[in-house]
Structure formats: structure tokens, C-alpha cells
Design a protein around this motif. Structure first.
Motif, PDB file in Angstrom:
ATOM      1  N   PRO A  63       0.810  -1.227   0.000  1.00  9.07           N
ATOM      2  CA  PRO A  63       0.000   0.000   0.000  1.00  9.07           C
ATOM      3  C   PRO A  63       0.839   1.271   0.000  1.00  9.07           C
ATOM      4  CG  PRO A  63      -0.075  -1.060   2.151  1.00  9.07           C
ATOM      5  CD  PRO A  63       0.588  -2.024   1.223  1.00  9.07           C
ATOM      6  N   VAL A  64       2.041   1.195   0.529  1.00  6.46           N
ATOM      7  CA  VAL A  64       2.928   2.365   0.537  1.00  6.46           C
ATOM      8  C   VAL A  64       3.356   2.706  -0.888  1.00  6.46           C
ATOM      9  CG1 VAL A  64       5.133   3.272   1.360  1.00  6.46           C
ATOM     10  CG2 VAL A  64       3.735   1.848   2.869  1.00  6.46           C
ATOM     11  N   VAL A  65       3.779   1.704  -1.633  1.00  9.95           N
ATOM     12  CA  VAL A  65       4.211   1.931  -3.016  1.00  9.95           C
ATOM     13  C   VAL A  65       3.011   2.246  -3.905  1.00  9.95           C
ATOM     14  CG1 VAL A  65       5.362   0.890  -5.005  1.00  9.95           C
ATOM     15  CG2 VAL A  65       6.244   0.483  -2.713  1.00  9.95           C
ATOM     16  N   ALA A  66       1.857   1.641  -3.612  1.00 10.42           N
ATOM     17  CA  ALA A  66       0.652   1.963  -4.381  1.00 10.42           C
ATOM     18  C   ALA A  66       0.277   3.431  -4.205  1.00 10.42           C
ATOM     19  CB  ALA A  66      -0.504   1.062  -3.941  1.00 10.42           C
ATOM     20  N   ALA A  67       0.409   3.946  -2.988  1.00  7.31           N
ATOM     21  CA  ALA A  67       0.128   5.365  -2.755  1.00  7.31           C
ATOM     22  C   ALA A  67       1.103   6.244  -3.522  1.00  7.31           C
ATOM     23  CB  ALA A  67       0.212   5.668  -1.258  1.00  7.31           C
ATOM     24  N   ALA A  68       2.354   5.814  -3.622  1.00  7.66           N
ATOM     25  CA  ALA A  68       3.347   6.568  -4.393  1.00  7.66           C
ATOM     26  C   ALA A  68       2.970   6.590  -5.869  1.00  7.66           C
ATOM     27  CB  ALA A  68       4.726   5.950  -4.210  1.00  7.66           C
ATOM     28  N   GLY A  69       2.480   5.445  -6.389  1.00 13.59           N
ATOM     29  CA  GLY A  69       2.048   5.405  -7.775  1.00 13.59           C
ATOM     30  C   GLY A  69       0.831   6.271  -8.010  1.00 13.59           C
ATOM     31  N   SER A  70      -0.127   6.202  -7.095  1.00 17.18           N
ATOM     32  CA  SER A  70      -1.344   6.995  -7.230  1.00 17.18           C
ATOM     33  C   SER A  70      -1.052   8.488  -7.219  1.00 17.18           C
ATOM     34  CB  SER A  70      -2.319   6.643  -6.100  1.00 17.18           C
ATOM     35  OG  SER A  70      -3.482   7.417  -6.171  1.00 17.18           O
ATOM     36  N   GLY A  71      -0.107   8.896  -6.361  1.00 14.77           N
ATOM     37  CA  GLY A  71       0.228  10.311  -6.233  1.00 14.77           C
ATOM     38  C   GLY A  71       1.361  10.771  -7.126  1.00 14.77           C
ATOM     39  N   LEU A  72       1.857   9.888  -8.016  1.00 12.56           N
ATOM     40  CA  LEU A  72       2.976  10.212  -8.912  1.00 12.56           C
ATOM     41  C   LEU A  72       4.152  10.797  -8.131  1.00 12.56           C
ATOM     42  CD1 LEU A  72       1.013  11.682 -11.959  1.00 12.56           C
ATOM     43  CD2 LEU A  72       2.221   9.492 -11.881  1.00 12.56           C
ATOM     44  N   LEU A  73       4.530  10.120  -7.060  1.00 13.91           N
ATOM     45  CA  LEU A  73       5.639  10.556  -6.215  1.00 13.91           C
ATOM     46  C   LEU A  73       6.924  10.634  -7.019  1.00 13.91           C
ATOM     47  CD1 LEU A  73       6.593  11.164  -3.248  1.00 13.91           C
ATOM     48  CD2 LEU A  73       7.139   8.722  -3.097  1.00 13.91           C
ATOM     49  N   GLY A  74       7.654  11.732  -6.878  1.00 11.41           N
ATOM     50  CA  GLY A  74       8.899  11.914  -7.604  1.00 11.41           C
ATOM     51  C   GLY A  74      10.114  11.465  -6.833  1.00 11.41           C
ATOM     52  N   ALA A 208       2.895  -0.298  -7.575  1.00 10.41           N
ATOM     53  CA  ALA A 208       2.937   1.054  -8.137  1.00 10.41           C
ATOM     54  C   ALA A 208       1.967   1.181  -9.308  1.00 10.41           C
ATOM     55  CB  ALA A 208       4.360   1.393  -8.583  1.00 10.41           C
ATOM     56  N   ILE A 209       1.904   0.141 -10.143  1.00 10.01           N
ATOM     57  CA  ILE A 209       0.967   0.151 -11.268  1.00 10.01           C
ATOM     58  C   ILE A 209      -0.473   0.138 -10.761  1.00 10.01           C
ATOM     59  CG2 ILE A 209       0.135  -1.196 -13.234  1.00 10.01           C
ATOM     60  CD1 ILE A 209       3.065  -2.085 -13.664  1.00 10.01           C
ATOM     61  N   LEU A 210      -0.714  -0.617  -9.691  1.00  7.72           N
ATOM     62  CA  LEU A 210      -2.049  -0.640  -9.085  1.00  7.72           C
ATOM     63  C   LEU A 210      -2.472   0.762  -8.657  1.00  7.72           C
ATOM     64  CD1 LEU A 210      -4.526  -2.094  -7.828  1.00  7.72           C
ATOM     65  CD2 LEU A 210      -3.145  -2.408  -5.759  1.00  7.72           C
ATOM     66  N   GLY A 211      -1.563   1.506  -8.014  1.00 10.18           N
ATOM     67  CA  GLY A 211      -1.877   2.869  -7.583  1.00 10.18           C
ATOM     68  C   GLY A 211      -2.234   3.763  -8.754  1.00 10.18           C
ATOM     69  N   SER A 212      -1.463   3.675  -9.835  1.00 12.24           N
ATOM     70  CA  SER A 212      -1.766   4.472 -11.029  1.00 12.24           C
ATOM     71  C   SER A 212      -3.094   4.056 -11.650  1.00 12.24           C
ATOM     72  CB  SER A 212      -0.635   4.324 -12.055  1.00 12.24           C
ATOM     73  OG  SER A 212       0.466   5.145 -11.730  1.00 12.24           O
ATOM     74  N   ALA A 213      -3.330   2.746 -11.701  1.00 11.15           N
ATOM     75  CA  ALA A 213      -4.566   2.246 -12.309  1.00 11.15           C
ATOM     76  C   ALA A 213      -5.792   2.684 -11.507  1.00 11.15           C
ATOM     77  CB  ALA A 213      -4.511   0.723 -12.409  1.00 11.15           C
ATOM     78  N   GLU A 214      -5.695   2.641 -10.179  1.00  7.20           N
ATOM     79  CA  GLU A 214      -6.806   3.085  -9.340  1.00  7.20           C
ATOM     80  C   GLU A 214      -7.145   4.545  -9.617  1.00  7.20           C
ATOM     81  OE1 GLU A 214      -6.413   0.357  -5.287  1.00  7.20           O
ATOM     82  OE2 GLU A 214      -5.188   2.163  -5.509  1.00  7.20           O
ATOM     83  N   THR A 215      -6.127   5.371  -9.738  1.00  6.10           N
ATOM     84  CA  THR A 215      -6.354   6.791 -10.008  1.00  6.10           C
ATOM     85  C   THR A 215      -6.976   6.991 -11.388  1.00  6.10           C
ATOM     86  OG1 THR A 215      -4.506   7.423  -8.586  1.00  6.10           O
ATOM     87  CG2 THR A 215      -5.230   9.033 -10.201  1.00  6.10           C
ATOM     88  N   LEU A 219     -10.535   8.787 -12.122  1.00  4.08           N
ATOM     89  CA  LEU A 219     -10.620   9.956 -12.997  1.00  4.08           C
ATOM     90  C   LEU A 219     -11.582   9.714 -14.162  1.00  4.08           C
ATOM     91  CD1 LEU A 219      -6.844  10.973 -13.127  1.00  4.08           C
ATOM     92  CD2 LEU A 219      -8.691  12.269 -12.041  1.00  4.08           C
ATOM     93  N   ALA A 220     -11.525   8.516 -14.728  1.00  5.11           N
ATOM     94  CA  ALA A 220     -12.405   8.197 -15.849  1.00  5.11           C
ATOM     95  C   ALA A 220     -13.870   8.167 -15.416  1.00  5.11           C
ATOM     96  CB  ALA A 220     -12.006   6.848 -16.453  1.00  5.11           C
ATOM     97  N   HIS A 307       0.198   8.888 -15.777  1.00  2.36           N
ATOM     98  CA  HIS A 307       0.097   7.545 -15.207  1.00  2.36           C
ATOM     99  C   HIS A 307       0.426   6.482 -16.258  1.00  2.36           C
ATOM    100  CE1 HIS A 307      -1.293   8.385 -11.153  1.00  2.36           C
ATOM    101  NE2 HIS A 307      -2.088   9.323 -11.645  1.00  2.36           N
ATOM    102  N   LEU A 308      -0.022   6.704 -17.488  1.00  2.23           N
ATOM    103  CA  LEU A 308       0.322   5.766 -18.551  1.00  2.23           C
ATOM    104  C   LEU A 308       1.834   5.731 -18.768  1.00  2.23           C
ATOM    105  CD1 LEU A 308      -0.341   3.833 -20.853  1.00  2.23           C
ATOM    106  CD2 LEU A 308      -0.800   5.825 -22.310  1.00  2.23           C
TER     107      LEU A 308
END
Length: 345
Positions: A63-74, A208-215, A219-220, A307-308
């Protein structure tokens, strides 16, 4: 997730803290991000308590890495998490520095270097690539030979970090050349360390991909329900509703694959499979979200295209095509003896 620690904690309990910390990092420099994430206890989730970590199973990093993916952490969070644990026995001081945010470190996921022993030192030569934020970190972990690794200071003489490239503009990946770079012999990790690191990385890439996919799904759905054409919301269109349903189904596919990959008895096969599944479904979800948004999805204010880019970058970083080919060879090798036994004599 199914794995619990002895204290009865659940991985999902880290999701809210991680999401808040990632959001707070938006305007911070890389070093400031490291300190902020460390102060929230996120860099040491899977590291030993001896180096300041929480010593929790890999499932708690998901969940930590998923949150990073969702928030596009740099920030190279996956690399910091893995290094905090990988270095805890051989280099406890370095591991503690990573966990506390004092030292910035990353991993070059592609390429390898040769190592020649000279007394108490080792001389490295070669080129590596796909090193996130390599130009801004203090240390870099590189693969040595087939399955060893070495921790290299980025200010070493003979080490050259090339200009950043890649799809993900938030976390630039860089290539690094090493020519006669001398490091202490103790900086070389044991044979077999690299394959274990890559296996764990596949799970975290999927996260990380899961976080991006959830976002992208969120959005969609929001766009389809609020955007109106010809007096009706886009979601009135049956084709768009079906597309959203397929995206949601693919999202659950990633989620369940991750659960299996961190469950009891899960091996390298399950971890390769979750990475491939996440990459395939993640691309389909983000591309579908782009289609629903139309041209708006390519603007900076609507981050679907970002995200893509991240999903595609993670696919390339983990060499998805190579993993797929290897998975196919293993599958064929496994079924060939059974097929031979089934043939009449």
C-alpha cells in the motif's frame, strides 16, 4: 492482503498515512522528500528494527508503493524500501541512513558490471541503466556479473551519470557508466542477492501500477459522470459504461494477483506473474481512461497520460518482454515431461 505481523497489524492500515505523506511531498526537493517519508516511518517498513525499520513482511510495502504510484511521487521509494532491507546485514550503517532519509540511494535495474579484485578493493567496469534519480542520489546499487550486486558512491572517480531519459517525467531514469571505479571489497553483496531483489521488486512494481490504475479508473468515472454532451452525461453511453466496467474488472485482477504474490508459499513464479498481469492490465486501464477523456487526458492538469507513462516505464524497467519469454520457457519445460509420459508406448 493476507499476511499479518505478530502485532496484528494489517497492510491496509498504512494506506492512509502513505497517501498523506505522498501528497505532502509534492512541493519538496528529493532530500526533503526522503526526510519527510522517513519521519512517517515509510522508508523502513520492511527493514530490520536494528537499522530503525519496522521489520514487517513485503505485503506491508504494497500500500505504501501503491500510494506513491497513485500520487505520482517523484522519489525512488521502491528502491529505498528494498535497499533498507538488502543492506541491513552487510552494511547496517548504510541501511540505517537510507531508512532515516540521511542517505539517498537508488538501483540500476538493467545492465551489469564486471568486478576485478585488487587487495581490499574491487574495480568495476561496465554500464548500467534504468537508475531512477541517479543524478541526485549518494549511492547506486549495480548488478555485478550474473547475480551479485555492489553499492557504489555516485561521486566515485570514473563514474559518469548520463542525461536523464525515459517516459516518466516525474522520476527520470538515467544510464551510468563505470570505468575503473574502485570501491571497498566489502561493498560487494553476496552472490544471489540480485535475483532476490528483483523478485521483490516485481511485486512492488505491480503495487505502483495498481496505484496508477486506481487513479485512472477514478478519474475516468468522474469525467464520464460529470462531462455532458448533447445534454447527457458521457456515462449515459452504454459503450462507455461497458469500458468502465472492464477497467474495474482489470483493476480487481491486479489487486488479487498482488494478494496471491505475497501470500504464504508464493514463489518467484507468482511474483513474475503479478508483474506481467499488472503491466498488461495497467496499460489497458490507463489507455482506456485516456480514450474516455479524449484530448483532455493529455494535458498536465489531467494526469492520465502521466500515469500511462509511469506504467510503461515500470514495464520497461522490469523488462516485461524478457520476463514473459522466460515464463513461457519455464511453462513449456514443465509440461513437456508430462506430455511425453502421456504418449502411448
Amino acid at each position: 492482503m493476507t499476511t499479518l505481523s505478530g502485532d496484528g497489524l494489517h497492510p491496509n492500515e498504512f494506506a492512509v498515512t502513505a497517501a498523506r505523506a505522498v501528497a505532502d511531498c509534492a512541493s519538496l526537493s528529493l532530500r526533503q522528500q526522503a526526510k519527510h517519508l522517513a519521519n512517517d516511518g515509510l522508508l523502513g517498513v520492511i527493514a530490520s528494527q536494528d537499522v530503525g525499520g519496522l521489520e514487517l513482511p513485503l505485503a506491508f510495502a504494497v500500500p505504501v508503493v501503491a500510494a506513491a504510484g497513485s500520487g505520482l511521487l517523484g522519489f525512488p521509494l521502491m528502491e529505498a524500501l528494498l535497499l533498507g532491507r538488502a543492506l541491513q546485514q552487510s552494511h547496517p550503517g548504510a541501511a540505517e541512513a537510507v531508512v532515516t532519509g540521511e542517505m539517498l540511494a537508488t538501483i540500476a535495474w538493467q545492465g551489469s558490471v564486471s568486478a576485478e579484485r585488487e587487495a581490499d578493493t574491487v574495480v568495476l567496469d561496465g554500464a548500467v541503466a534504468r537508475a531512477a534519480c541517479a543524478g541526485d542520489v549518494d549511492h547506486l546499487l549495480v548488478r555485478v556479473g550474473a547475480d551479485a550486486a555492489a553499492l557504489v558512491p555516485t561521486d566515485s572517480e570514473g563514474l559518469t551519470v548520463e542525461k536523464a531519459a525515459g517516459l516518466d517525467l516525474t522520476v527520470p531514469e538515467q544510464s551510468v557508466r563505470l570505468h575503473g571505479v574502485t570501491i571497498p571489497a566489502g561493498n560487494v553483496l553476496a552472490e544471489g542477492s540480485w535475483s532476490g531483489l528483483c523478485s521483490d521488486a516485481n511485486v512492488l512494481r505491480a503495487a505502483a501500477i495498481l496505484g496508477s490504475a486506481e487513479t485512472c479508473v477514478a478519474l475516468a468515472q468522474e469525467h464520464a459522470s460529470t462531462r455532458r454532451q448533447f445534454g447527457r452525461a458521457l456515462s449515459y453511453n452504454q459503450a462507455i459504461r461497458h469500458a468502465l466496467a472492464r477497467q474495474k474488472l482489470a483493476l480487481e485482477g491486479i489487486r488479487h494477483a498482488i494478494t496471491r504474490s505475497v501470500g504464504d508459499g508464493a514463489g518467484a513464479l507468482a511474483r513474475d506473474a503479478v508483474f506481467l498481469a499488472a503491466g498488461t492490465y495497467g496499460c489497458a486501464i490507463s489507455e482506456g481512461a485516456l480514450q474516455i477523456h479524449g484530448g483532455m487526458g493529455f494535458t498536465w492538469d489531467v494526469p492520465v497520460h502521466r500515469h500511462l507513462r509511469r506504467v510503461r516505464a515500470l514495464q520497461a524497467q522490469g523488462e516485461a518482454s524478457v520476463v514473459m519469454a522466460d515464463l513461457g520457457r519455464r511453462y513449456i519445460s514443465a509440461i513437456a515431461p508430462a506430455s511425453d509420459d502421456a504418449m502411448p508406448g
